[in-house]
Design a protein around this motif. Structure first.
Motif, short mmCIF file in Angstrom:
data_model
loop_
_atom_site.label_atom_id
_atom_site.label_comp_id
_atom_site.label_asym_id
_atom_site.label_seq_id
_atom_site.Cartn_x
_atom_site.Cartn_y
_atom_site.Cartn_z
N ARG A 16 43.28 35.80 44.20
CA ARG A 16 43.59 36.94 43.33
C ARG A 16 44.87 36.71 42.55
O ARG A 16 44.95 37.06 41.37
CB ARG A 16 43.71 38.21 44.17
N ALA A 19 37.48 35.20 34.02
CA ALA A 19 37.65 35.67 35.39
C ALA A 19 36.55 35.12 36.29
O ALA A 19 36.80 34.70 37.43
CB ALA A 19 37.67 37.19 35.43
N GLN A 25 44.19 34.35 39.72
CA GLN A 25 43.50 35.05 38.64
C GLN A 25 44.47 35.91 37.84
O GLN A 25 44.39 35.98 36.61
CB GLN A 25 42.37 35.90 39.21
N MET A 45 37.23 31.46 37.03
CA MET A 45 38.25 31.32 38.06
C MET A 45 37.66 31.62 39.45
O MET A 45 38.00 30.95 40.43
CB MET A 45 39.42 32.26 37.77
N HIS A 46 36.76 32.59 39.51
CA HIS A 46 36.13 32.93 40.79
C HIS A 46 35.23 31.80 41.28
O HIS A 46 35.20 31.49 42.48
CB HIS A 46 35.33 34.22 40.64
#
Length: 262
Positions: free
Chosen positions: A173, A163, A176, A166-167
């Motif tokens: 969002r 996560a 993700q 991905m950020h």
């Protein structure tokens, strides 16, 4: 040379299926023998628990009736389970996107789950009638909560490193959810499906008992009132077999679609 190297691989699925079928046959044989021995040893009257032989004969004689009633129960269970899966997935995704929405709505969901199904079924019958719609509503109520809880656990417990990666790459969002949270939540979804699918069969039968609509539940009720004990037990064995088959199918589906988790 190539045939010798590929034959063990190609035979593995067949061997697994054969072993599974052999295990099922062995289990059924052991349970049938235990049933017969208990009836004989405890001298249980046939009008309470008949031996396996008469039950099997009643199943064969009434096969068409049992198959028809089973079709009604399975249809209601499948439609209700599909509806509950769609609702649980949508609500779980919404809760994962907004903590405030989850905190505000979760008490309502818990209160909805705490409502006795035996009290909901008559109310649903008043609005929806005695048809399959009431059974669908009861199945949806019974199977919704296990699916929602497991999906929320899966979406909230996704791998933090993935996560964060991905950020860092600037993923939205929804990206993700698609690439991290939803794949990680799949095992939890199948766990909820194993619980909900078995409960869906019982929920459909419970609705049939209460409303008197067609299905295995109504067949069991009518057989008991008519003192047709062998038919009653044949319907009970059929319902148990269906519940176990559904549990096995969901387990097989989990191995097929989330094998990468190993």
């Amino acid at each position: 040379m190539s045939a010798t190297t590929t034959s063990p691989i190609t035979k593995r699925p067949g061997l697994r299926v054969a072993r599974s079928l052999a295990l099922v046959a062995l289990t059924v044989g052991i349970l049938t023998l235990a049933w017969q021995l208990l009836v004989v040893a405890l001298k249980i009257p046939p009008f309470l628990v008949p031996p396996p032989g008469p039950v099997a004969h009643a199943f064969v004689v009434n096969l068409k009736t049992i198959a028809t009633q089973t079709g009604f129960t399975l249809t209601a269970a499948a439609l209700g389970l599909t509806l509950s899966t769609v609702l649980a997935t949508g609500i779980a995704l919404a809760f994962s996107m907004s903590r405030n929405l989850a905190q505000a709505s979760l008490p309502v969901v818990i209160a909805f789950r705490s409502t006795p199904v035996a009290a909901v079924a008559p109310l649903a019958m008043l609005f929806l009638g005695r048809g399959i719609a009431t059974s669908m509503a009861v199945v949806t109520i019974v199977s919704f909560f296990p699916l929602l809880v497991n999906l929320m656990r899966g979406l909230a417990g996704a791998d933090r490193n993935a996560a964060e990666l991905m950020h860092v790459y600037g993923a939205s969002r929804w990206q993700q959810l698609r690439y991290v949270r939803i794949p990680y939540a799949l095992p939890f979804l199948f766990t909820g499906m194993r619980i909900a699918a078995s409960s869906a069969i019982l929920g459909a039968m419970l609705s049939e008992w209460i409303t008197g609509s067609k299905g295995l539940g109504n067949l069991i009720l009518d057989s008991g009132e008519m003192r047709e004990t062998e038919l009653l037990w044949a319907a009970v064995v059929t319902s148990v077999t269906i519940a176990m088959s559904v549990f096995w199918l969901t387990s097989a589906g989990e191995k097929r679609f989330v094998h990468w988790r190993a």
